[in-house]
Design an enzyme around this catalytic site. Sequence first.
Site, PDB file in Angstrom:
ATOM      1  CB  THR A 172      -1.021  -0.027   1.146  1.00  0.00           C
ATOM      2  OG1 THR A 172      -0.351  -0.408   2.357  1.00  0.00           O
ATOM      3  CG2 THR A 172      -2.091  -1.059   0.880  1.00  0.00           C
ATOM      4  CB  THR A 173       0.578   4.227   2.045  1.00  0.00           C
ATOM      5  OG1 THR A 173      -0.814   3.954   1.855  1.00  0.00           O
ATOM      6  CG2 THR A 173       0.833   5.706   1.860  1.00  0.00           C
TER       7      THR A 173
END
Length: 280
Positions: free
Chosen positions: A52-53
Amino acid sequence: MSPVPDGGRLPAAYLRTGSSSFTDFVAEHEPSLIPSRRGLPPGATIDAPHGTTIVTLTFEGGVLMAGDRRATMGNIIANRDMEKVFATDEFSVVGIAGTAGLAIELVRLFQVELEHYEKIEGTLMSLEGKANRLASMIRGNLGMAMQGLSVVPVFAGYDHHEGLGRIFSYDVTGGCYEEHDHHSVGSGSLFARGAMKKLYRPGMAPDEALRVAVEALWDAADDDSATGGPDVGRRIWPTVALVTAEGARFVADDAVAPVVDAIIAHRHGNAGGRRDGSAS
């Protein structure tokens, strides 16, 4: 690679002077080993973990990259302590978002690509050259991306010619774009970018950049279920790398933990919801 033929000699292709690109060499002689050459059967789908991030920002004398540790598979947390930030050579790092397995394979191939270039040419590739080489590798993965297995990294490093840290982002077609000051990729990037816009200041010291990065990941995790914030109970902290003229290094967990503790103390009683904790 293919077995050594009878007689114990390497194939002639291994002995010829050729391209300084390891990826091009493998694609020519053993194309099945390139991640992007592996397709899915028609109509088939894969539920694969996704990273993800990732956030990255420049500071005075370098660039910082940090990533959360969560990998998701649909609505399931597939992994709580996945590494998503990697050193690609002595002066650059890459953070991965997208299909985790393919992304890690691509990073490993990119690491070998840069090492191979250095051995063949006797010098480091320029930072822009590294960014463009990664772009071509992402472009080669377009077929897999169209099947839902996309890889969208962010690349950063120290440019000795310019004397500063630089950031490069990509799209699934291999488009390469230089970003200024800060950038984020992944499912929580919208929230992380909003945080960095407010917290970033030019000329920050490394410890100030670390605080901004952890704050941005905290805000991303607060609004994006696929992003894992600092896990105080399990003592799982974001992976953080710094790149300066002295090279790339990773920040130890013992140095990240006090930053997390300071953020918790600062937000206590005003974490973004009601101060009294009531529901009405």
